[in-house]
Design an enzyme around this catalytic site. Structure first.
Site, PDB file in Angstrom:
ATOM      1  N   SER A 145      45.958  34.133  30.585  1.00 11.62           N
ATOM      2  CA  SER A 145      47.244  33.469  30.759  1.00 11.62           C
ATOM      3  C   SER A 145      47.958  33.307  29.415  1.00 11.62           C
ATOM      4  CB  SER A 145      47.030  32.124  31.475  1.00 11.62           C
ATOM      5  OG  SER A 145      48.249  31.591  31.933  1.00 11.62           O
ATOM      6  N   ASP A 221      47.904  35.672  42.573  1.00 15.60           N
ATOM      7  CA  ASP A 221      48.152  34.697  41.513  1.00 15.60           C
ATOM      8  C   ASP A 221      49.437  33.945  41.820  1.00 15.60           C
ATOM      9  OD1 ASP A 221      48.965  33.504  38.996  1.00 15.60           O
ATOM     10  OD2 ASP A 221      47.555  34.844  37.994  1.00 15.60           O
ATOM     11  N   HIS A 254      44.845  32.787  39.914  1.00 13.55           N
ATOM     12  CA  HIS A 254      44.949  32.581  38.468  1.00 13.55           C
ATOM     13  C   HIS A 254      43.738  31.862  37.881  1.00 13.55           C
ATOM     14  CE1 HIS A 254      47.606  32.728  34.970  1.00 13.55           C
ATOM     15  NE2 HIS A 254      47.284  31.479  34.670  1.00 13.55           N
TER      16      HIS A 254
END
EC number: 3.1.2.12
Length: 276
Positions: A145, A221, A254
């Site tokens: 991320s 995600d 995620h």
């Protein structure tokens, strides 16, 4: 450096150290996994950069990378995601301030006093690791991320310094998504030209080294369409002729369940490059 955690793990040691950072002007915690091979030889190093709200603990507790690092003989180094402590600027929001350093060198007050995560990762950290551990100068870098963004940027801006780079669900175009726009405006100011130095989609256009990029992305995600937008990196790499392997994984989100599912493949991929 002061060791504050020491745990046996897959024949090696998962340690955490605390040290005073010159780049950040504060104490920082740093996780280092030493596989069993480190007792008899110097080993290459994989640096991992974590995402928003994380510390060094998220990756070492949730990803399961130690098993693969022991298998391949790779040291894994995991810094915190921002400067911390009394006197370090912060914000009540989760996506700015402590826990959200975005791996940039801030130029605006009050952030500029401590938020120099780019210098910390690119300069101070490798020097520290190679001086204090049985590490060679063979380096790889990865992250998740916000940390995936950091890994791509650090590798693209430092040709010849890393043998390989990969990212899980990275923020590939922070200049064009809400997370990045908010952080960059605060840390760097409103001049968007200055933001390009920390935007992977801009950096590939002028990259002096065609280091292949490996990007892992879950198709379920929750941040895919609004914050991550991997298609922007794919388009930028196509225009520049920069090698990119973008793996889209159906059903994955995620979380660290996603990271843990594919970290073994990434460690093996980095290990091959580190020993080439």
């Amino acid at each position: 450096m002061n060791r504050i955690e020491h745990r046996a793990c897959f024949g090696g040691w998962q340690d955490v150290y605390r040290h005073e950072s010159e780049a950040l002007g504060c104490a920082m915690d740093l996780a280092v996994y030493l596989p069993p091979q480190a007792e008899r030889e110097r080993l290459p190093v994989l640096y991992w950069l974590s995402g928003l709200t994380c510390t060094e603990q998220n990756f070492i507790a949730k990803a399961g990378a130690q098993r693969y690092a022991a298998e391949h003989g790779v040291i894994v180094v995991v810094p915190d995601t921002s400067p911390r402590g009394e006197g370090v600027a912060d914000d009540p929001a989760y996506d700015l301030g402590q826990g959200a350093g975005f791996y940039v060198n801030a130029t605006r007050a009050p952030w500029a006093a401590h938020y120099r995560m780019y210098d910390y990762v690119a300069e101070e950290l490798p020097a520290l690791v190679e001086a204090n551990f049985p590490a060679t100068a063979a380096r790889a870098i990865s992250g998740h991320s916000m940390g995936g963004h950091g890994a791509l940027v650090v590798a693209l801006r430092n040709p010849g310094r890393y043998r390989s780079v990969s990212a899980f669900a990275p923020i590939v175009a922070p200049s064009r998504v809400p997370w990045g726009e908010k952080a960059f405006a605060a840390y760097l100011g409103e001049d968007r030209a200055a933001w390009e130095a920390y935007d992977a989609t801009a950096l590939v256009a002028s990259a002096r080294e065609r280091l292949p990029l490996l990007v892992e992305q879950g198709e379920s995600d929750e941040f895919l369409a609004t914050q991550l937008r991997p298609e922007l990196l794919r388009e930028a790499c196509a225009r520049a002729g920069h090698p990119l392997e973008l793996r889209l994984r159906p059903g994955y989100d995620h979380s660290y369940y996603f990271v843990a599912s594919f970290i073994g493949e990434h460690v093996a991929w980095h290990a091959r490059a580190l020993r080439a």
